[in-house]
Structures are given as structure tokens and as C-alpha cells.
Design a protein around this motif. Sequence first.
Motif, PDB file in Angstrom:
ATOM      1  N   LEU A 100      -9.918 -40.723 -24.255  1.00 12.28           N
ATOM      2  CA  LEU A 100      -9.104 -39.632 -25.131  1.00 12.28           C
ATOM      3  C   LEU A 100      -7.702 -39.550 -24.822  1.00 12.28           C
ATOM      4  O   LEU A 100      -6.770 -39.710 -25.254  1.00 12.28           O
ATOM      5  CB  LEU A 100      -9.911 -38.330 -25.009  1.00 12.28           C
ATOM      6  N   LEU A 101      -7.636 -39.074 -23.372  1.00 11.78           N
ATOM      7  CA  LEU A 101      -6.464 -38.734 -22.755  1.00 11.78           C
ATOM      8  C   LEU A 101      -5.515 -40.036 -22.688  1.00 11.78           C
ATOM      9  O   LEU A 101      -4.307 -40.111 -22.754  1.00 11.78           O
ATOM     10  CB  LEU A 101      -6.529 -38.089 -21.395  1.00 11.78           C
ATOM     11  N   ASP A 102      -6.086 -41.152 -22.245  1.00 11.19           N
ATOM     12  CA  ASP A 102      -5.441 -42.532 -22.061  1.00 11.19           C
ATOM     13  C   ASP A 102      -5.032 -43.014 -23.201  1.00 11.19           C
ATOM     14  O   ASP A 102      -3.643 -43.416 -23.232  1.00 11.19           O
ATOM     15  CB  ASP A 102      -6.435 -43.380 -21.330  1.00 11.19           C
ATOM     16  N   LYS A 103      -5.573 -42.810 -24.545  1.00 12.87           N
ATOM     17  CA  LYS A 103      -5.059 -42.967 -25.808  1.00 12.87           C
ATOM     18  C   LYS A 103      -3.765 -42.062 -25.965  1.00 12.87           C
ATOM     19  O   LYS A 103      -2.692 -42.581 -26.644  1.00 12.87           O
ATOM     20  CB  LYS A 103      -5.917 -42.870 -26.839  1.00 12.87           C
ATOM     21  N   ALA A 104      -3.873 -40.898 -25.860  1.00  5.25           N
ATOM     22  CA  ALA A 104      -2.943 -40.114 -26.144  1.00  5.25           C
ATOM     23  C   ALA A 104      -1.653 -40.293 -25.346  1.00  5.25           C
ATOM     24  O   ALA A 104      -0.453 -40.387 -25.694  1.00  5.25           O
ATOM     25  CB  ALA A 104      -3.236 -38.614 -25.862  1.00  5.25           C
ATOM     26  N   LYS A 105      -1.691 -40.580 -23.963  1.00  2.00           N
ATOM     27  CA  LYS A 105      -0.529 -41.059 -23.201  1.00  2.00           C
ATOM     28  C   LYS A 105       0.004 -42.097 -23.515  1.00  2.00           C
ATOM     29  O   LYS A 105       1.129 -42.309 -23.545  1.00  2.00           O
ATOM     30  CB  LYS A 105      -1.182 -40.750 -21.434  1.00  2.00           C
ATOM     31  N   ALA A 106      -0.807 -43.233 -23.945  1.00  4.50           N
ATOM     32  CA  ALA A 106      -0.215 -44.612 -24.423  1.00  4.50           C
ATOM     33  C   ALA A 106       0.732 -44.236 -25.619  1.00  4.50           C
ATOM     34  O   ALA A 106       1.795 -44.793 -25.642  1.00  4.50           O
ATOM     35  CB  ALA A 106      -1.420 -45.409 -24.653  1.00  4.50           C
ATOM     36  N   LEU A 107       0.105 -43.491 -26.615  1.00  8.09           N
ATOM     37  CA  LEU A 107       0.903 -43.352 -27.753  1.00  8.09           C
ATOM     38  C   LEU A 107       2.345 -42.480 -27.412  1.00  8.09           C
ATOM     39  O   LEU A 107       3.314 -42.930 -28.101  1.00  8.09           O
ATOM     40  CB  LEU A 107       0.200 -42.493 -28.922  1.00  8.09           C
ATOM     41  N   LEU A 108       2.091 -41.487 -26.437  1.00 10.74           N
ATOM     42  CA  LEU A 108       3.431 -40.825 -26.092  1.00 10.74           C
ATOM     43  C   LEU A 108       4.434 -41.831 -25.405  1.00 10.74           C
ATOM     44  O   LEU A 108       5.613 -41.557 -25.573  1.00 10.74           O
ATOM     45  CB  LEU A 108       3.005 -39.831 -25.412  1.00 10.74           C
ATOM     46  N   GLN A 109       3.904 -42.645 -24.488  1.00 11.96           N
ATOM     47  CA  GLN A 109       4.641 -43.478 -23.700  1.00 11.96           C
ATOM     48  C   GLN A 109       5.534 -44.335 -24.963  1.00 11.96           C
ATOM     49  O   GLN A 109       6.680 -44.892 -24.714  1.00 11.96           O
ATOM     50  CB  GLN A 109       3.888 -44.465 -22.782  1.00 11.96           C
ATOM     51  N   LYS A 110       4.922 -44.773 -25.985  1.00 13.25           N
ATOM     52  CA  LYS A 110       5.494 -45.785 -26.935  1.00 13.25           C
ATOM     53  C   LYS A 110       6.563 -44.952 -27.698  1.00 13.25           C
ATOM     54  O   LYS A 110       7.817 -45.426 -27.968  1.00 13.25           O
ATOM     55  CB  LYS A 110       4.246 -46.045 -28.086  1.00 13.25           C
ATOM     56  N   ILE A 111       6.232 -43.457 -27.815  1.00 12.47           N
ATOM     57  CA  ILE A 111       7.175 -42.595 -28.692  1.00 12.47           C
ATOM     58  C   ILE A 111       8.250 -42.389 -27.595  1.00 12.47           C
ATOM     59  O   ILE A 111       9.552 -42.347 -28.048  1.00 12.47           O
ATOM     60  CB  ILE A 111       6.446 -41.244 -28.984  1.00 12.47           C
ATOM     61  N   HIS A 112       8.034 -42.116 -26.443  1.00  9.65           N
ATOM     62  CA  HIS A 112       8.961 -41.892 -25.588  1.00  9.65           C
ATOM     63  C   HIS A 112      10.323 -43.057 -25.463  1.00  9.65           C
ATOM     64  O   HIS A 112      11.330 -42.706 -24.897  1.00  9.65           O
ATOM     65  CB  HIS A 112       8.462 -41.746 -23.962  1.00  9.65           C
ATOM     66  N   LYS A 113       9.727 -44.402 -25.756  1.00 12.78           N
ATOM     67  CA  LYS A 113      10.931 -45.378 -25.876  1.00 12.78           C
ATOM     68  C   LYS A 113      11.929 -45.170 -27.090  1.00 12.78           C
ATOM     69  O   LYS A 113      12.841 -46.016 -27.040  1.00 12.78           O
ATOM     70  CB  LYS A 113      10.276 -46.643 -25.930  1.00 12.78           C
ATOM     71  N   LYS A 114      11.804 -44.377 -28.172  1.00 12.32           N
ATOM     72  CA  LYS A 114      12.419 -44.326 -29.288  1.00 12.32           C
ATOM     73  C   LYS A 114      13.429 -43.244 -29.031  1.00 12.32           C
ATOM     74  O   LYS A 114      13.345 -42.447 -27.881  1.00 12.32           O
ATOM     75  CB  LYS A 114      11.524 -43.669 -30.221  1.00 12.32           C
ATOM     76  N   ALA A 115      14.320 -43.110 -29.743  1.00 18.58           N
ATOM     77  CA  ALA A 115      15.687 -42.127 -29.667  1.00 18.58           C
ATOM     78  C   ALA A 115      14.948 -40.638 -29.996  1.00 18.58           C
ATOM     79  O   ALA A 115      14.413 -40.233 -31.010  1.00 18.58           O
ATOM     80  CB  ALA A 115      16.587 -42.554 -30.679  1.00 18.58           C
ATOM     81  N   PRO A 116      15.118 -39.811 -28.981  1.00 13.27           N
ATOM     82  CA  PRO A 116      14.724 -38.401 -28.971  1.00 13.27           C
ATOM     83  C   PRO A 116      15.190 -37.583 -29.930  1.00 13.27           C
ATOM     84  O   PRO A 116      14.561 -36.690 -30.583  1.00 13.27           O
ATOM     85  CB  PRO A 116      14.815 -37.971 -27.433  1.00 13.27           C
ATOM     86  N   LEU A 117      16.455 -37.656 -30.176  1.00 14.03           N
ATOM     87  CA  LEU A 117      17.093 -36.833 -31.135  1.00 14.03           C
ATOM     88  C   LEU A 117      16.320 -37.406 -32.613  1.00 14.03           C
ATOM     89  O   LEU A 117      16.315 -36.279 -33.621  1.00 14.03           O
ATOM     90  CB  LEU A 117      18.591 -37.157 -31.355  1.00 14.03           C
ATOM     91  N   ALA A 118      16.362 -38.658 -32.930  1.00 17.54           N
ATOM     92  CA  ALA A 118      15.750 -39.103 -34.249  1.00 17.54           C
ATOM     93  C   ALA A 118      14.194 -38.536 -34.175  1.00 17.54           C
ATOM     94  O   ALA A 118      13.728 -38.149 -35.227  1.00 17.54           O
ATOM     95  CB  ALA A 118      15.719 -40.439 -34.141  1.00 17.54           C
ATOM     96  N   ILE A 119      13.440 -38.719 -33.086  1.00 18.45           N
ATOM     97  CA  ILE A 119      11.965 -37.976 -33.131  1.00 18.45           C
ATOM     98  C   ILE A 119      12.126 -36.511 -33.544  1.00 18.45           C
ATOM     99  O   ILE A 119      11.205 -36.243 -34.408  1.00 18.45           O
ATOM    100  CB  ILE A 119      11.367 -37.928 -31.712  1.00 18.45           C
ATOM    101  N   ALA A 120      13.069 -35.618 -32.884  1.00 18.66           N
ATOM    102  CA  ALA A 120      12.948 -34.283 -33.327  1.00 18.66           C
ATOM    103  C   ALA A 120      13.573 -34.153 -34.836  1.00 18.66           C
ATOM    104  O   ALA A 120      12.939 -33.174 -35.418  1.00 18.66           O
ATOM    105  CB  ALA A 120      14.260 -33.725 -32.546  1.00 18.66           C
ATOM    106  N   ARG A 121      14.246 -35.160 -35.289  1.00 12.04           N
ATOM    107  CA  ARG A 121      14.664 -34.966 -36.776  1.00 12.04           C
ATOM    108  C   ARG A 121      13.228 -35.403 -37.648  1.00 12.04           C
ATOM    109  O   ARG A 121      13.342 -34.870 -38.860  1.00 12.04           O
ATOM    110  CB  ARG A 121      15.925 -35.937 -36.995  1.00 12.04           C
ATOM    111  N   VAL A 122      12.581 -36.401 -37.233  1.00 13.70           N
ATOM    112  CA  VAL A 122      11.343 -36.742 -38.026  1.00 13.70           C
ATOM    113  C   VAL A 122      10.526 -35.425 -38.081  1.00 13.70           C
ATOM    114  O   VAL A 122      10.135 -35.160 -39.252  1.00 13.70           O
ATOM    115  CB  VAL A 122      10.613 -37.616 -37.128  1.00 13.70           C
ATOM    116  N   VAL A 123      10.349 -34.713 -37.068  1.00 16.85           N
ATOM    117  CA  VAL A 123       9.434 -33.479 -37.186  1.00 16.85           C
ATOM    118  C   VAL A 123      10.275 -32.470 -38.119  1.00 16.85           C
ATOM    119  O   VAL A 123       9.515 -31.852 -39.023  1.00 16.85           O
ATOM    120  CB  VAL A 123       9.490 -33.015 -35.575  1.00 16.85           C
ATOM    121  N   LYS A 124      11.569 -32.214 -38.068  1.00 18.10           N
ATOM    122  CA  LYS A 124      12.290 -31.337 -38.824  1.00 18.10           C
ATOM    123  C   LYS A 124      11.817 -31.605 -40.346  1.00 18.10           C
ATOM    124  O   LYS A 124      11.624 -30.829 -41.151  1.00 18.10           O
ATOM    125  CB  LYS A 124      13.561 -31.255 -38.588  1.00 18.10           C
ATOM    126  N   CYS A 125      11.996 -32.915 -40.756  1.00 10.24           N
ATOM    127  CA  CYS A 125      12.030 -33.359 -42.030  1.00 10.24           C
ATOM    128  C   CYS A 125      10.750 -33.270 -42.560  1.00 10.24           C
ATOM    129  O   CYS A 125      10.156 -33.147 -43.624  1.00 10.24           O
ATOM    130  CB  CYS A 125      12.699 -35.036 -42.353  1.00 10.24           C
TER     131      CYS A 125
END
Length: 258
Positions: free
Chosen positions: A187-212
Amino acid sequence: MYHTLSTKLVEDVYIIAVNRPDKMNALNQTVMQELGLAVDEVYTRKDIKSAILTGTGDKAFVAGADIGEFLKLSAAEGADLAKKGHVIFQRIAECPKPFIAAVNGFALGGGCELAMACHFRIASENARFGQPEVNLGLIPGYGGTQRLTQLVGKGKAIELMMTGDMLSAEEAQTWGLVNHVVKQEELLDKAKALLQKIHKKAPLAIARVVKCANAALDKDVDGYETEIAEFAACFATKDLQEGAAAFIEKRPARFTGE
């Protein structure tokens, strides 16, 4: 630092675990207060890029609220309790950093509502979801009537809230409540793996995805206009310049969040 939470930073992922295993990690006023403080940490600490919310042990994520606290509440005090919960859970939903629920075991009542406040959910095979408040003469009070309806649709949500039935992890995934189902030990390994993938993306764009995405569910906001404004704002960032250059040059992007 916390009495009812266990927290640790693993690399740049902040793991927040409700830590009342003898009470099936039930929510009480202290847990809620400390959750609010932990969420504030995610917002303000620069060494935190994302968060995982889970429960201690393998039996329960959060098995509900501490019902003993409800017995002496007046209607006004009940309203105050719900408002405080709404504020904390909405802070999770609006967090500009990724917030994943890693659901291990029972996520019932306030626990299901807490999981739904996160951006998405990963469940272990033994996870169980439900809003059984009608068994107590209650309804969900921390945003559950709204978020469950948004996630699974009106008919399914009303059935689940009227019957108080529980969903297995597999059923929750079929209903659209859960993104992934994995073995307990993964469980935690899957969550951390997904987050590490997301961390490679643009953080400002990630925040804007949440907002939209949140704007799409807000009746007082034009989600399309929000998307246009947030899309346009990306063009003023160094991250877009870096991302475009990296694409053209066929190399990994090195985003800085600027």
C-alpha cells in the motif's frame, strides 16, 4: 509533536497516520485539531512535496468518529463540529501539493469522508468503505454527502448513505471511489511510487490541476473560465519554458516551481 498522529518525512513525502489503533483510529476533537496542524505543515514546509494520509495498523484507516463525544452535543454544537471538519477537509481537497489517502482497513463515516477529501485514494485489499451514519440517527457531516455524490453519482451515493452498507475495496474501485487496489504490504510503496512520478512534473502545474478540478465541482465558480485563467498563468512561469525546452531537446525537464 502530536498525541494522536504519527508523522514522518520519507524523502520529500510527508506520511500522516492517525494513531489510535486501540480505538480503530476513530476521529475525536484532538485528532481533528492535530490533523489541521499537520495539514498546515504540508502547506508551509518547503521540504514537503506531497503527503500520504493513512491509519496506524492494518485493521483501520479511520473507522469513524468517536461517538461518545456526540452524546452531549446540542444542535448548535453539532453545527460547530461539522464546520470545523469542513474547514480541515476542504484544506486537504484544495492543497496545492498532492494528497493521497492510503486506506488500510475500515474507512467508515468520518474516515470515509477524510479519504474522499484527499485528491485520490489507494486501498489495500482488506479496505472497507461506508457512510453508516443513519444507523446512529445521523448523516455524514464532514462533506460526505457532497463528495460521495460527486465521486460515485447521486443514485449510488444515496443508496450507500441510506442503507449504511459497506463497500469492499474492489467494489469501491468499480464505483469510482478508489483509484487502485493493492495488497496490504504494497500500500505505502504504491502511494510513494505514484507521488515520486508526480514529483517529476511541474509543481505549479500540479497545483493548477487541483484548482481546476475543484472548480468543476463548485457551483459558484465557472470551471471553464478558471481553466482559461490557470492555463494562461502557466505561460508566465519558468517551468513552462523549461518543460518546452526539455521536450524539444529530448531530455528530462528540471522543474523548479518558478
